[in-house]
Design a protein around this motif. Structure first.
Motif, PDB file in Angstrom:
ATOM      1  N   VAL A  89       0.955  -1.178  -0.019  1.00 20.82           N
ATOM      2  CA  VAL A  89      -0.217  -0.081  -0.067  1.00 20.82           C
ATOM      3  C   VAL A  89       0.898   1.174  -0.172  1.00 20.82           C
ATOM      4  N   GLU A  90       0.705   1.953  -0.966  1.00 21.43           N
ATOM      5  CA  GLU A  90       1.372   3.288  -1.074  1.00 21.43           C
ATOM      6  C   GLU A  90       0.613   4.382  -0.673  1.00 21.43           C
ATOM      7  N   PHE A  91       0.928   4.993   0.348  1.00 20.43           N
ATOM      8  CA  PHE A  91       0.117   6.228   0.812  1.00 20.43           C
ATOM      9  C   PHE A  91       0.840   7.528   1.293  1.00 20.43           C
ATOM     10  N   LYS A  92      -0.009   8.488   1.571  1.00 24.37           N
ATOM     11  CA  LYS A  92       0.216   9.718   2.472  1.00 24.37           C
ATOM     12  C   LYS A  92      -0.444  10.055   3.403  1.00 24.37           C
ATOM     13  N   HIS A 106       5.022   9.858   3.140  1.00 21.62           N
ATOM     14  CA  HIS A 106       4.585   9.273   2.009  1.00 21.62           C
ATOM     15  C   HIS A 106       5.640   7.936   2.212  1.00 21.62           C
ATOM     16  N   GLU A 107       4.818   7.024   2.027  1.00 19.28           N
ATOM     17  CA  GLU A 107       5.545   5.614   2.348  1.00 19.28           C
ATOM     18  C   GLU A 107       4.754   4.541   1.271  1.00 19.28           C
ATOM     19  N   LYS A 108       5.635   3.492   0.969  1.00 16.97           N
ATOM     20  CA  LYS A 108       4.922   2.401   0.421  1.00 16.97           C
ATOM     21  C   LYS A 108       5.457   1.391   1.516  1.00 16.97           C
ATOM     22  N   SER A 109       4.362   0.769   1.942  1.00 18.13           N
ATOM     23  CA  SER A 109       4.208  -0.213   2.992  1.00 18.13           C
ATOM     24  C   SER A 109       4.135  -1.685   2.173  1.00 18.13           C
ATOM     25  N   PHE A 110       4.898  -2.755   3.042  1.00 16.61           N
ATOM     26  CA  PHE A 110       4.878  -4.165   2.394  1.00 16.61           C
ATOM     27  C   PHE A 110       4.301  -4.871   3.872  1.00 16.61           C
ATOM     28  N   PHE A 111       3.253  -5.872   3.385  1.00 16.51           N
ATOM     29  CA  PHE A 111       2.591  -6.444   4.510  1.00 16.51           C
ATOM     30  C   PHE A 111       2.664  -8.228   4.261  1.00 16.51           C
ATOM     31  N   ILE A 112       2.562  -8.680   5.290  1.00 16.30           N
ATOM     32  CA  ILE A 112       2.590 -10.449   4.912  1.00 16.30           C
ATOM     33  C   ILE A 112       1.393 -10.756   5.657  1.00 16.30           C
ATOM     34  N   LEU A 113       0.987 -11.976   4.977  1.00 15.71           N
ATOM     35  CA  LEU A 113      -0.426 -12.753   5.727  1.00 15.71           C
ATOM     36  C   LEU A 113       0.126 -14.011   6.232  1.00 15.71           C
ATOM     37  N   GLU A 114       0.128 -13.994   7.455  1.00  8.63           N
ATOM     38  CA  GLU A 114       0.665 -15.150   8.152  1.00  8.63           C
ATOM     39  C   GLU A 114      -0.511 -15.644   9.022  1.00  8.63           C
ATOM     40  N   GLU A 121       5.154  -5.298   7.792  1.00 12.14           N
ATOM     41  CA  GLU A 121       6.313  -5.740   7.493  1.00 12.14           C
ATOM     42  C   GLU A 121       7.361  -4.727   7.600  1.00 12.14           C
ATOM     43  N   LYS A 122       7.220  -3.663   6.659  1.00  6.54           N
ATOM     44  CA  LYS A 122       8.249  -2.637   6.451  1.00  6.54           C
ATOM     45  C   LYS A 122       7.725  -1.902   5.676  1.00  6.54           C
ATOM     46  N   GLY A 123       8.550  -0.368   5.540  1.00  5.52           N
ATOM     47  CA  GLY A 123       8.175   0.585   4.611  1.00  5.52           C
ATOM     48  C   GLY A 123       9.337   1.168   3.925  1.00  5.52           C
ATOM     49  N   VAL A 124       8.874   1.866   2.843  1.00 10.35           N
ATOM     50  CA  VAL A 124      10.282   2.483   2.084  1.00 10.35           C
ATOM     51  C   VAL A 124       9.421   3.718   1.755  1.00 10.35           C
ATOM     52  N   TYR A 125      10.350   4.637   1.430  1.00 12.70           N
ATOM     53  CA  TYR A 125       9.918   6.142   1.081  1.00 12.70           C
ATOM     54  C   TYR A 125      10.037   6.320  -0.255  1.00 12.70           C
TER      55      TYR A 125
END
Length: 127
Positions: A89-92, A106-114, A121-125
């Motif tokens: 999910v990329e969001f502001k 402003h971030e692009k977040s990474f998610f995992i399904l467990e 999980e983590k975010g990048v800018y």
């Protein structure tokens, strides 16, 4: 609190949108739903939910007190979803900092399904 619009900017009431996830009544069904509920958790200062929805293997890089401090030190204005896929999910996130200066995260977040649970999980800018 249940008759207010949701903090995540969905247009729904908080009680019909993110609150059931934050209270543990429902599980977020998608990465985007989890992202929205995490934003709302910052707005309502729920560090427990933020901690619980951080991927267990990533928790060593975060602390619940820091999450709470970040949540409380800002006034959360609006969430804007720019792009969502199954696992990103990329969001502001728009907010006022402790000096009441307008900011945008402003971030692009990474998610995992467990085990049928979504986790941040983590975010990048993005540039």
């Amino acid at each position: 609190m249940s008759d207010i619009k949701c903090y995540c900017n969905s247009g729904l009431l908080f009680s019909e949108c993110c609150q059931p996830y934050i209270l543990g009544i429902k599980k977020a069904p998608t990465a985007e739903a989890l992202m929205r509920s995490r934003y709302s958790a910052y707005a309502v200062h729920d560090a427990d939910y933020l901690w619980q929805t951080t991927a267990p293997k990533e928790r060593r890089y975060h602390s619940k007190p820091d999450m709470l401090q970040w949540a409380k030190s800002n006034q959360w204005i609006k969430l804007e979803i720019l792009k969502a896929t199954d696992f990103t999910v990329e969001f502001k996130a728009y907010y006022l900092d402790y000096r009441l200066k307008a900011q945008v995260h402003h971030e692009k977040s990474f998610f995992i399904l467990e085990n049928e649970n979504w986790y941040y999980e983590k975010g990048v800018y993005p540039e």
